[in-house]
Design a protein around this motif. Structure first.
Motif, PDB file in Angstrom:
ATOM      1  N   LEU A  98       1.074  -1.165  -0.114  1.00  0.00           N
ATOM      2  CA  LEU A  98      -0.157   0.047  -0.167  1.00  0.00           C
ATOM      3  C   LEU A  98       0.865   1.144   0.112  1.00  0.00           C
ATOM      4  CD1 LEU A  98      -3.022  -0.674   2.286  1.00  0.00           C
ATOM      5  CD2 LEU A  98      -2.896  -0.558  -0.056  1.00  0.00           C
ATOM      6  N   VAL A 139       2.086   2.109  -3.150  1.00  0.00           N
ATOM      7  CA  VAL A 139       0.898   2.267  -4.321  1.00  0.00           C
ATOM      8  C   VAL A 139       0.558   3.829  -3.922  1.00  0.00           C
ATOM      9  CG1 VAL A 139      -1.037   1.552  -5.482  1.00  0.00           C
ATOM     10  CG2 VAL A 139       0.133   0.124  -4.330  1.00  0.00           C
ATOM     11  N   LYS A 140       0.384   4.087  -2.655  1.00  0.00           N
ATOM     12  CA  LYS A 140       0.081   5.569  -2.183  1.00  0.00           C
ATOM     13  C   LYS A 140       0.677   6.583  -3.241  1.00  0.00           C
ATOM     14  CE  LYS A 140      -0.324   8.111   1.855  1.00  0.00           C
ATOM     15  NZ  LYS A 140      -0.205   8.090   3.282  1.00  0.00           N
ATOM     16  N   ASP A 163       1.243   6.405  -6.023  1.00  0.00           N
ATOM     17  CA  ASP A 163       0.840   6.470  -7.520  1.00  0.00           C
ATOM     18  C   ASP A 163      -0.039   7.618  -7.638  1.00  0.00           C
ATOM     19  OD1 ASP A 163      -0.269   3.145  -8.758  1.00  0.00           O
ATOM     20  OD2 ASP A 163       1.509   4.280  -8.478  1.00  0.00           O
ATOM     21  N   GLN A 164      -0.304   8.309  -6.624  1.00  0.00           N
ATOM     22  CA  GLN A 164      -0.918   9.812  -6.892  1.00  0.00           C
ATOM     23  C   GLN A 164      -0.054  10.511  -8.015  1.00  0.00           C
ATOM     24  OE1 GLN A 164      -0.279  12.613  -3.678  1.00  0.00           O
ATOM     25  NE2 GLN A 164       0.538  11.098  -2.593  1.00  0.00           N
ATOM     26  N   SER A 203       3.250  17.438   1.335  1.00  0.00           N
ATOM     27  CA  SER A 203       1.758  17.980   1.325  1.00  0.00           C
ATOM     28  C   SER A 203       1.396  18.675   0.256  1.00  0.00           C
ATOM     29  CB  SER A 203       1.778  19.011   2.451  1.00  0.00           C
ATOM     30  OG  SER A 203       2.206  18.613   3.765  1.00  0.00           O
ATOM     31  N   PHE A 204       2.339  19.109  -0.645  1.00  0.00           N
ATOM     32  CA  PHE A 204       1.960  19.820  -1.760  1.00  0.00           C
ATOM     33  C   PHE A 204       1.694  18.681  -3.077  1.00  0.00           C
ATOM     34  CE2 PHE A 204       3.468  23.331   0.582  1.00  0.00           C
ATOM     35  CZ  PHE A 204       2.116  23.952   0.502  1.00  0.00           C
ATOM     36  N   HIS A 205       0.657  18.741  -3.675  1.00  0.00           N
ATOM     37  CA  HIS A 205       0.702  18.105  -4.898  1.00  0.00           C
ATOM     38  C   HIS A 205       1.633  18.671  -6.148  1.00  0.00           C
ATOM     39  CE1 HIS A 205      -0.884  16.360  -8.722  1.00  0.00           C
ATOM     40  NE2 HIS A 205      -1.789  15.586  -7.720  1.00  0.00           N
ATOM     41  N   ILE A 232       0.892  21.755  -7.661  1.00  0.00           N
ATOM     42  CA  ILE A 232       0.899  23.079  -7.072  1.00  0.00           C
ATOM     43  C   ILE A 232       2.427  23.579  -7.017  1.00  0.00           C
ATOM     44  CG2 ILE A 232       0.757  24.175  -4.720  1.00  0.00           C
ATOM     45  CD1 ILE A 232      -1.994  22.852  -4.479  1.00  0.00           C
ATOM     46  N   PHE A 259      -7.508   2.803  -8.906  1.00  0.00           N
ATOM     47  CA  PHE A 259      -6.862   2.450  -7.599  1.00  0.00           C
ATOM     48  C   PHE A 259      -7.452   1.618  -6.696  1.00  0.00           C
ATOM     49  CE2 PHE A 259      -5.641   3.513  -3.230  1.00  0.00           C
ATOM     50  CZ  PHE A 259      -4.481   3.549  -3.435  1.00  0.00           C
ATOM     51  N   LEU A 275      -7.176   5.052   2.536  1.00  0.00           N
ATOM     52  CA  LEU A 275      -6.009   5.397   1.833  1.00  0.00           C
ATOM     53  C   LEU A 275      -6.497   6.296   0.843  1.00  0.00           C
ATOM     54  CD1 LEU A 275      -2.851   5.379   1.476  1.00  0.00           C
ATOM     55  CD2 LEU A 275      -3.253   3.348   0.461  1.00  0.00           C
ATOM     56  N   ASP A 334      -7.393   9.846   1.533  1.00  0.00           N
ATOM     57  CA  ASP A 334      -6.316  10.804   2.048  1.00  0.00           C
ATOM     58  C   ASP A 334      -5.660  11.247   0.683  1.00  0.00           C
ATOM     59  OD1 ASP A 334      -4.303  11.832   3.481  1.00  0.00           O
ATOM     60  OD2 ASP A 334      -3.086   9.946   3.855  1.00  0.00           O
ATOM     61  N   ILE A 335      -5.364  10.394  -0.231  1.00  0.00           N
ATOM     62  CA  ILE A 335      -4.816  10.711  -1.368  1.00  0.00           C
ATOM     63  C   ILE A 335      -5.737  11.631  -2.277  1.00  0.00           C
ATOM     64  CG2 ILE A 335      -4.059   9.881  -3.779  1.00  0.00           C
ATOM     65  CD1 ILE A 335      -3.508   7.309  -2.399  1.00  0.00           C
ATOM     66  N   ARG A 387      -5.633  15.420  -1.277  1.00  0.00           N
ATOM     67  CA  ARG A 387      -4.225  15.803  -1.834  1.00  0.00           C
ATOM     68  C   ARG A 387      -4.622  16.439  -3.367  1.00  0.00           C
ATOM     69  NH1 ARG A 387       0.446  13.848   1.311  1.00  0.00           N
ATOM     70  NH2 ARG A 387      -0.628  12.998   2.809  1.00  0.00           N
ATOM     71  N   GLU A 388      -5.105  15.321  -4.169  1.00  0.00           N
ATOM     72  CA  GLU A 388      -5.372  15.518  -5.633  1.00  0.00           C
ATOM     73  C   GLU A 388      -6.526  16.589  -5.826  1.00  0.00           C
ATOM     74  OE1 GLU A 388      -5.085  12.068  -8.075  1.00  0.00           O
ATOM     75  OE2 GLU A 388      -3.309  12.818  -7.331  1.00  0.00           O
ATOM     76  N   THR A 403      -6.816  19.350  -4.361  1.00  0.00           N
ATOM     77  CA  THR A 403      -6.187  20.700  -4.163  1.00  0.00           C
ATOM     78  C   THR A 403      -5.968  21.325  -5.548  1.00  0.00           C
ATOM     79  OG1 THR A 403      -4.197  20.019  -3.567  1.00  0.00           O
ATOM     80  CG2 THR A 403      -5.581  20.368  -1.868  1.00  0.00           C
ATOM     81  N   VAL A 458      -3.898  18.914   4.717  1.00  0.00           N
ATOM     82  CA  VAL A 458      -3.451  17.853   4.432  1.00  0.00           C
ATOM     83  C   VAL A 458      -3.088  16.786   5.804  1.00  0.00           C
ATOM     84  CG1 VAL A 458      -1.284  16.631   3.575  1.00  0.00           C
ATOM     85  CG2 VAL A 458      -2.542  18.209   2.098  1.00  0.00           C
ATOM     86  N   GLU A 509      -4.441  13.453   7.322  1.00  0.00           N
ATOM     87  CA  GLU A 509      -3.742  12.289   7.813  1.00  0.00           C
ATOM     88  C   GLU A 509      -3.780  12.017   9.220  1.00  0.00           C
ATOM     89  OE1 GLU A 509       0.443  12.848   7.274  1.00  0.00           O
ATOM     90  OE2 GLU A 509       0.322  12.224   5.033  1.00  0.00           O
TER      91      GLU A 509
END
Lengths: 285, 269, 269
Positions: free
Chosen positions: A277, A280-281, A283-284, B126-128, B131, C158, C207, C210-211, C214-215, C217, C254, C258
């Motif tokens: 995991l 993969v996290k 993968d964003q 924290s930042f994508h 950004i 995902f 999970l 959480d992602i 961020r996305e 934003t 963020v 978390e």
């Protein structure tokens, strides 16, 4: 009455595991099937309730042919055949009661199954059977909180919930310590006579087979080479079945080791998942 | 179904609820319902514009098929730049992540350094990347430089975090053994710490290269160089057949790079 | 010094054998050439690179101190961002579960479904959220709907992939036991598969939420709603102190996200 004739099972193009087996089991009798690992005991049992597809031959339970059944007819046949497994095969994350009621899955509707709204008669029967084997107090405990012997009792009750006309037990004691396995064998023996059920038990432990059953069938390389009363099962029969393969007595201590091993594998699994995991996290991207 | 004749009161059994406390159980459902009403009510949906969506979608997909590969040269330049950004950013990021990982490992860094290292990693995570990219574009102008800086920071955040965790889990006996020989801090680091984290670091680098390649395709959307810019332009000019062609190639490249990176990591581990 | 050492010791100690060394040098050489090509070929105006630290620090100086005057609008946009992430995650569940069911080898009804499932997962995962957003903004116009759909489209891949793997990893034995009771396929799934994948399901959804925070934003940078819209506007008008406030609030968001996910993970699993 269970009648097996000319049963053959072959996986792919390999040598057949079962080579034309014939066996008749009268109602109300407990039969032990002994044989070394790989002799085809487990395959034979699984052919009866068709968890394994037989290659050819005939299996009749109370006159009904089982080999050609498909779909709903197969499921109706299966619900009349209870099965007890070596590894208990309980659903660990469900409660003991849910596991026991799962034995009724072949009878209830999908809605009843998912909403857990079983008929009152089923619940009553579940409590009676659980009291009979001494696990009623655990009804709302999770199945994985129980000890090995208790878990196997759940497995037996689940099979009996099916109101079976035949009970199959695949190495029911192999994952248990010697004392507990004696208790389970005793339980199977007495339940068979109480409910007048034919019971087929695959078993490694020859001593237990002789003590708790009325008939012993010996398999070797997919063929029946012994069929008789426990008293007739002597040194020669033992040698014929196990000779040159492995000493049967050694196998008594063996299963615990394998159980520990599988437990360990299970314990390792979640950790691997976590790592996966974490990766993969990312993968964003 | 019930059997009234069964003498004593029929025993009931209900599945024990997942959450034992009924107030909490129904409370959670209520909270969910209220949340949904609130969220859906407060979000500004422009229904008139949305209603135009279907004919528009038909036009976009109609215009997009078949994808046009005519301007392959433009595409090639874009992808080349994306690759270059990914390679350089991975190299810089992986190298820089090592000192930051050492700083952010609780067991070898002194407290103030640890806090600094953690702060850098938390902020960069924290930042994508998009950004960060937009800020770098504002600071250093359009082009691949902003992309490289962005993805370097991004790599430091990710690789640094995992590496720091790896350092925190090392076998401490080896460090003690090195200290016992009288080795200094750096020597201990090189002999007792790095060998233990090296396999992980190599694997992570491969992973990061793959990841940066994916990210480099999107930072271009805000002007940080690479194929993303080309894609954004194609979309902006309603050039949907070219845009879909770029998208297809992006998918193909990502699948290939994922395959390669997975294969290499399997070989190494 | 090397000479003296060579003369002293007749036994030669080498860390790697010949073949290993050759591979190592080849990999090193290939990497160096790749990097050299990337550095030489990339379209960067080098004087800008040396000037970059100045530019970045001057941008930083212009941001300080953060300007809290538009805090109310920022908090509103933040809530919108959270709503987009949460609603999209909730909706994704309904799409991703059937997909994971047909994409797992042990539950898929037939080969055609398996490949369809895999195709959906791969295409969803290979296209970045922001590119999905670009597409949906073109279709449905700027706004939160495009954002929600974009996050959904990326999350399906995902959650679907990880759930599919979870289904493939279940213990086969309870499945066998349920089949032996004469249960139909649906019942086997309800009793033997669902309980086993429940923990993985919660972990994966949390999970992804959480992602998704961020996305979401960055969605606004292409017009798909959330905090990104204000961020883009502030950057376009050079309102750097406001940008600083937005960045700080993103960090806070963020970190809160978390904290919530780690709390949920402890409570639920």
């Amino acid at each position: 009455m269970l009648e097996i004739s000319k049963l053959v099972k072959r996986y792919g193009h390999d040598e057949a595991v079962l080579k034309g087996l014939d066996l008749v089991v009268e109602d109300n009798s407990v039969v032990a099937i002994v044989g070394a690992s790989g002799a085809g005991k487990s395959t034979m049992l699984r052919c009866i309730n068709r968890l394994v597809e037989p290659s050819s031959g005939s299996i009749r339970l109370n006159g009904n042919e089982l080999v050609n059944l498909r779909g709903a007819a197969l499921r109706r046949a299966r619900r009349k055949i209870g099965m007890v497994f070596q590894g208990f095969n309980l659903i660990d994350r469900l409660t003991v009661m849910e596991n026991v009621l799962a034995g009724r899955l072949g009878y209830v509707s999908l809605y009843q199954a998912i909403s857990r709204r079983y008929p009152q008669a089923d619940i009553e029967r579940a409590f009676q059977l659980m009291e009979r084997v001494g696990i009623a107090q655990y009804a709302n405990k999770r199945a994985d909180e129980l000890s090995g012997g208790e878990r196997q009792r759940v497995g037996v009750v689940r099979a009996l919930m099916q109101e079976p006309e035949l009970l199959l037990a695949d190495e029911p004691t192999a994952s248990l310590d010697p004392r507990t396995s004696e208790q389970i064998m005793m339980l199977l023996q007495s339940l068979a006579s109480e409910l007048s059920l034919p019971v087929l038990i695959n078993i490694h432990n020859v001593a237990q087979a002789k003590t708790y059953t009325e008939r012993i069938v010996g398999l070797r390389h997919g063929k029946m080479i012994f069929d008789g009363k426990p008293a007739e099962f002597d040194k020669d029969a033992l040698d014929a079945i196990y000779g040159g393969i492995e000493a049967p007595d050694e196998t008594v201590s063996d299963p615990q080791a394998t159980e520990q091993q599988t437990d360990k594998q299970h314990a390792d699994k979640p950790r691997q998942r976590d790592k996966g995991l974490d990766e993969v996290k990312h993968d964003q991207a | 179904m019930t059997r009234p004749e069964s003498g004593a009161a029929a025993r009931l059994w209900r599945k024990p609820p997942f959450i034992a406390n009924p107030v909490l159980r129904y409370g959670l459902w209520l909270v969910l319902a209220v949340y949904l009403v609130w969220a859906l009510g407060s979000l500004p949906f422009n229904w008139e514009r949305i209603a135009e969506g279907l004919p528009r979608a038909a036009r976009i997909f109609g215009g997009g098929f078949p994808p046009s590969f005519e301007r392959a040269e433009l595409m090639l330049t874009g992808f080349k730049e994306s690759f270059q950004i990914a390679i350089l950013a991975t190299l810089l990021g992986v190298l820089l992540s090592i000192p930051f990982a050492v700083m952010a490992a609780r067991n070898i860094a002194p407290m103030p350094v640890y806090l600094l290292g953690r702060a850098v990693i938390i902020i960069s995570r924290s930042f994508h990347p998009v950004i960060v990219a937009i800020l770098f574009v504002a600071a250093v102008g359009f082009g691949p430089l902003a992309g490289i800086l962005t993805l370097t920071l991004y790599s430091i955040g990710f690789v640094g975090k995992l590496l720091a965790e790896e350092i925190e889990e090392i076998d401490w006996g080896q460090v003690e053994a090195m200290r016992a020989t009288g080795a200094g801090f750096l020597a201990t680091l090189f002999y007792a710490v790095f060998p233990q984290i090296l396999p992980r670091q190599v694997g992570l680098s491969m992973y990061q290269l793959d990841s940066n390649l994916r990210a480099s395709a999107v930072v271009g959307i805000v002007g940080a160089g690479g194929i993303g810019g080309t894609l954004m332009n194609a979309f902006g000019r309603y050039d949907y057949d070219f845009a879909f062609a770029i998208l297809l190639i992006i998918i193909a490249v990502i699948l290939i790079s994922e395959g390669i990176s997975g294969w290499v990591r399997k070989k190494i581990w | 010094m090397v000479d003296r050492a060579g003369a002293l010791a007749e036994r030669v100690w080498q860390r790697y054998d010949r073949r290993e060394r050759l591979i190592r040098y080849a990999v090193l050489l290939a990497t160096m050439m790749l990097v050299y090509w990337a550095v030489r070929d990339i379209d960067i105006f080098w004087p800008w690179v040396w000037d970059a630290p100045n530019q970045i620090s001057s941008l930083g100086a212009r941001m300080w101190p953060p300007d809290p005057s538009r805090l109310a609008a920022i908090v509103n946009a933040m809530l919108e961002t959270v709503h987009i992430a949460t609603l999209a995650t909730l909706l994704t569940i309904f799409v991703a579960l059937p997909v994971s069911y047909i994409a797992a080898q042990n539950t898929t009804p037939n080969r055609a479904c398996l490949w369809l499932g895999r195709f959906i997962l791969v295409s969803s995962r290979s296209v970045n959220t922001i590119i999905w957003a670009l597409l949906f903004v073109a279709i449905f116009g700027p706004g939160v709907l495009a954002g929600i759909l974009a996050i959904m489209c990326r999350s399906v891949g995902f959650i679907g992939k990880l759930m599919g793997e979870a289904i493939e990893e279940i213990d086969r034995r309870p499945v066998e036991a349920m089949q032996a009771t004469g249960a139909s396929k649906a019942k086997v799934i309800a009793y033997a598969v669902v309980p086993q994948v429940m923990p993985a399901f919660f972990a994966i959804v949390i999970l992804r939420w959480d992602i998704n925070i961020r996305e979401s934003t960055v969605l606004g940078l292409v017009g798909a709603g959330g905090i990104g819209v204000i961020l883009q506007g502030s950057i376009d008008t050079f309102a750097w102190p406001t940008v600083a406030t937005i960045l700080l609030s993103i960090i806070v968001l963020v970190l809160i996200g978390e904290a919530i996910t780690s709390l949920l993970r402890r409570r639920v699993i």
